[in-house]
Scaffold this motif. Structure first.
Motif, mmCIF file in Angstrom:
data_model
loop_
_atom_site.group_PDB
_atom_site.id
_atom_site.type_symbol
_atom_site.label_atom_id
_atom_site.label_comp_id
_atom_site.label_asym_id
_atom_site.label_seq_id
_atom_site.Cartn_x
_atom_site.Cartn_y
_atom_site.Cartn_z
ATOM 1 N N ARG A 58 0.824 -1.211 0.000
ATOM 2 C CA ARG A 58 0.000 0.000 0.000
ATOM 3 C C ARG A 58 0.861 1.265 0.000
ATOM 4 O O ARG A 58 0.590 2.216 -0.725
ATOM 5 N N ALA A 59 1.902 1.276 0.804
ATOM 6 C CA ALA A 59 2.776 2.450 0.885
ATOM 7 C C ALA A 59 3.421 2.748 -0.462
ATOM 8 O O ALA A 59 3.470 3.906 -0.902
ATOM 9 N N VAL A 60 3.887 1.718 -1.133
ATOM 10 C CA VAL A 60 4.495 1.900 -2.459
ATOM 11 C C VAL A 60 3.440 2.368 -3.461
ATOM 12 O O VAL A 60 3.670 3.287 -4.239
ATOM 13 N N ALA A 61 2.268 1.738 -3.411
ATOM 14 C CA ALA A 61 1.198 2.073 -4.353
ATOM 15 C C ALA A 61 0.744 3.523 -4.208
ATOM 16 O O ALA A 61 0.584 4.232 -5.209
ATOM 17 N N GLU A 62 0.548 3.973 -2.977
ATOM 18 C CA GLU A 62 0.065 5.340 -2.752
ATOM 19 C C GLU A 62 1.074 6.387 -3.201
ATOM 20 O O GLU A 62 0.691 7.512 -3.515
ATOM 21 N N GLY A 63 2.341 6.025 -3.250
ATOM 22 C CA GLY A 63 3.362 6.958 -3.708
ATOM 23 C C GLY A 63 3.702 6.824 -5.174
ATOM 24 O O GLY A 63 4.558 7.547 -5.690
ATOM 25 N N SER A 64 3.006 5.940 -5.865
ATOM 26 C CA SER A 64 3.333 5.677 -7.269
ATOM 27 C C SER A 64 2.750 6.727 -8.217
ATOM 28 O O SER A 64 1.739 7.369 -7.923
ATOM 29 N N GLU A 65 3.395 6.849 -9.345
ATOM 30 C CA GLU A 65 2.914 7.747 -10.402
ATOM 31 C C GLU A 65 1.571 7.257 -10.939
ATOM 32 O O GLU A 65 0.688 8.066 -11.252
ATOM 33 N N ALA A 66 1.419 5.953 -11.051
ATOM 34 C CA ALA A 66 0.164 5.394 -11.565
ATOM 35 C C ALA A 66 -1.017 5.818 -10.686
ATOM 36 O O ALA A 66 -2.056 6.255 -11.202
ATOM 37 N N TYR A 67 -0.866 5.706 -9.372
ATOM 38 C CA TYR A 67 -1.948 6.085 -8.464
ATOM 39 C C TYR A 67 -2.198 7.599 -8.515
ATOM 40 O O TYR A 67 -3.340 8.052 -8.535
ATOM 41 N N ARG A 68 -1.130 8.361 -8.570
ATOM 42 C CA ARG A 68 -1.268 9.813 -8.648
ATOM 43 C C ARG A 68 -2.077 10.205 -9.885
ATOM 44 O O ARG A 68 -2.971 11.059 -9.821
ATOM 45 N N LEU A 69 -1.797 9.576 -11.020
ATOM 46 C CA LEU A 69 -2.520 9.895 -12.256
ATOM 47 C C LEU A 69 -3.983 9.459 -12.186
ATOM 48 O O LEU A 69 -4.861 10.154 -12.700
ATOM 49 N N ILE A 70 -4.242 8.331 -11.541
ATOM 50 C CA ILE A 70 -5.630 7.874 -11.390
ATOM 51 C C ILE A 70 -6.419 8.856 -10.528
ATOM 52 O O ILE A 70 -7.573 9.173 -10.825
ATOM 53 N N VAL A 71 -5.798 9.346 -9.484
ATOM 54 C CA VAL A 71 -6.461 10.334 -8.627
ATOM 55 C C VAL A 71 -6.634 11.650 -9.382
ATOM 56 O O VAL A 71 -7.696 12.282 -9.303
ATOM 57 N N GLU A 72 -5.622 12.052 -10.120
ATOM 58 C CA GLU A 72 -5.649 13.337 -10.816
ATOM 59 C C GLU A 72 -6.667 13.378 -11.957
ATOM 60 O O GLU A 72 -7.389 14.364 -12.109
ATOM 61 N N TYR A 73 -6.729 12.330 -12.763
ATOM 62 C CA TYR A 73 -7.602 12.371 -13.943
ATOM 63 C C TYR A 73 -8.986 11.761 -13.722
ATOM 64 O O TYR A 73 -9.967 12.513 -13.671
ATOM 65 N N PRO A 74 -9.129 10.436 -13.626
ATOM 66 C CA PRO A 74 -10.497 9.920 -13.468
ATOM 67 C C PRO A 74 -11.230 10.495 -12.262
ATOM 68 O O PRO A 74 -12.413 10.804 -12.357
ATOM 69 N N TYR A 75 -10.514 10.668 -11.138
ATOM 70 C CA TYR A 75 -11.211 11.148 -9.948
ATOM 71 C C TYR A 75 -11.392 12.661 -9.945
ATOM 72 O O TYR A 75 -12.520 13.155 -9.971
ATOM 73 N N LYS A 76 -10.321 13.405 -9.898
ATOM 74 C CA LYS A 76 -10.435 14.866 -9.736
ATOM 75 C C LYS A 76 -10.967 15.571 -10.984
ATOM 76 O O LYS A 76 -11.970 16.283 -10.914
ATOM 77 N N LEU A 77 -10.278 15.393 -12.085
ATOM 78 C CA LEU A 77 -10.614 16.161 -13.288
ATOM 79 C C LEU A 77 -11.936 15.712 -13.916
ATOM 80 O O LEU A 77 -12.801 16.525 -14.218
ATOM 81 N N TYR A 78 -12.091 14.388 -14.107
ATOM 82 C CA TYR A 78 -13.267 13.895 -14.832
ATOM 83 C C TYR A 78 -14.493 13.743 -13.940
ATOM 84 O O TYR A 78 -15.593 14.115 -14.333
ATOM 85 N N TYR A 79 -14.316 13.175 -12.742
ATOM 86 C CA TYR A 79 -15.466 12.982 -11.863
ATOM 87 C C TYR A 79 -15.813 14.246 -11.079
ATOM 88 O O TYR A 79 -16.909 14.779 -11.202
ATOM 89 N N ARG A 80 -14.884 14.737 -10.279
ATOM 90 C CA ARG A 80 -15.183 15.865 -9.398
ATOM 91 C C ARG A 80 -15.486 17.146 -10.165
ATOM 92 O O ARG A 80 -16.426 17.856 -9.864
ATOM 93 N N GLU A 81 -14.616 17.456 -11.133
ATOM 94 C CA GLU A 81 -14.766 18.716 -11.855
ATOM 95 C C GLU A 81 -15.630 18.592 -13.108
ATOM 96 O O GLU A 81 -16.023 19.599 -13.687
ATOM 97 N N GLY A 82 -15.924 17.376 -13.547
ATOM 98 C CA GLY A 82 -16.750 17.172 -14.732
ATOM 99 C C GLY A 82 -16.082 17.594 -16.026
ATOM 100 O O GLY A 82 -16.752 17.802 -17.035
ATOM 101 N N ARG A 83 -14.753 17.693 -16.024
ATOM 102 C CA ARG A 83 -14.033 18.121 -17.227
ATOM 103 C C ARG A 83 -13.468 16.901 -17.962
ATOM 104 O O ARG A 83 -12.285 16.799 -18.213
ATOM 105 N N TYR A 84 -14.367 15.988 -18.308
ATOM 106 C CA TYR A 84 -13.975 14.798 -19.050
ATOM 107 C C TYR A 84 -13.891 15.130 -20.535
ATOM 108 O O TYR A 84 -14.482 16.111 -20.996
ATOM 109 N N PRO A 85 -13.155 14.334 -21.304
ATOM 110 C CA PRO A 85 -13.006 14.617 -22.737
ATOM 111 C C PRO A 85 -14.334 14.462 -23.467
ATOM 112 O O PRO A 85 -15.154 13.629 -23.092
ATOM 113 N N GLY A 86 -14.526 15.238 -24.494
ATOM 114 C CA GLY A 86 -15.770 15.179 -25.249
ATOM 115 C C GLY A 86 -15.677 14.316 -26.485
ATOM 116 O O GLY A 86 -16.318 13.281 -26.582
ATOM 117 N N ALA A 87 -14.858 14.729 -27.428
ATOM 118 C CA ALA A 87 -14.818 14.078 -28.737
ATOM 119 C C ALA A 87 -14.287 12.644 -28.689
ATOM 120 O O ALA A 87 -14.822 11.770 -29.343
#
Length: 123
Positions: A58-87
């Motif tokens: 878990r410690a390694v996973a939470e510090g990984s780039e893969a997890y950071r990107l999952i939190v940044e894009y699917p969660y924050k940008l696309y889900y929370r902010e609703g700024r998902y890609p259109g086309a």
């Protein structure tokens, strides 16, 4: 009931089914919410797999780039902010399904090799 890595794969399948439903029903007034929910399920899949991992994994996973990107894009940008890609929504979503699937697979494999007790057990 214990949460298993397979539960994360169930969430991935549910996310894909929800996105397929949205893409088939072009006039759905709730499409935006369903798209956001599909991306949230991707985050849930990654997060639940992370949370059930042994402490060392878990410690390694939470510090990984893969997890950071999952939190940044699917969660924050696309889900929370609703700024998902259109086309190219389907292409981007499918890429994230693959990324999250790889992430969960990696955690499951690492957990099998871990000598630490799972985080859900009392130490």
């Amino acid at each position: 009931m214990a949460v298993l890595y397979e539960d994360s794969f169930v969430l991935l399948r549910e996310a894909s089914a929800l996105m397929d439903q949205v893409l088939l029903q072009t006039a759905d007034p709730n499409a935006s919410g369903k798209i956001r929910a599909a991306f949230y399920k991707l985050y849930q899949a990654a997060n639940s797999a992370t949370m059930i991992s042994p402490p060392d994994v878990r410690a390694v996973a939470e510090g990984s780039e893969a997890y950071r990107l999952i939190v940044e894009y699917p969660y924050k940008l696309y889900y929370r902010e609703g700024r998902y890609p259109g086309a190219d929504l389907k292409t981007v979503f499918d890429r994230w399904v693959l990324e999250v699937g790889r992430y969960v697979d990696g955690l499951a494999a690492s957990a099998k090799l871990s000598v630490a007790k799972p985080s859900r057990e009392k130490q």
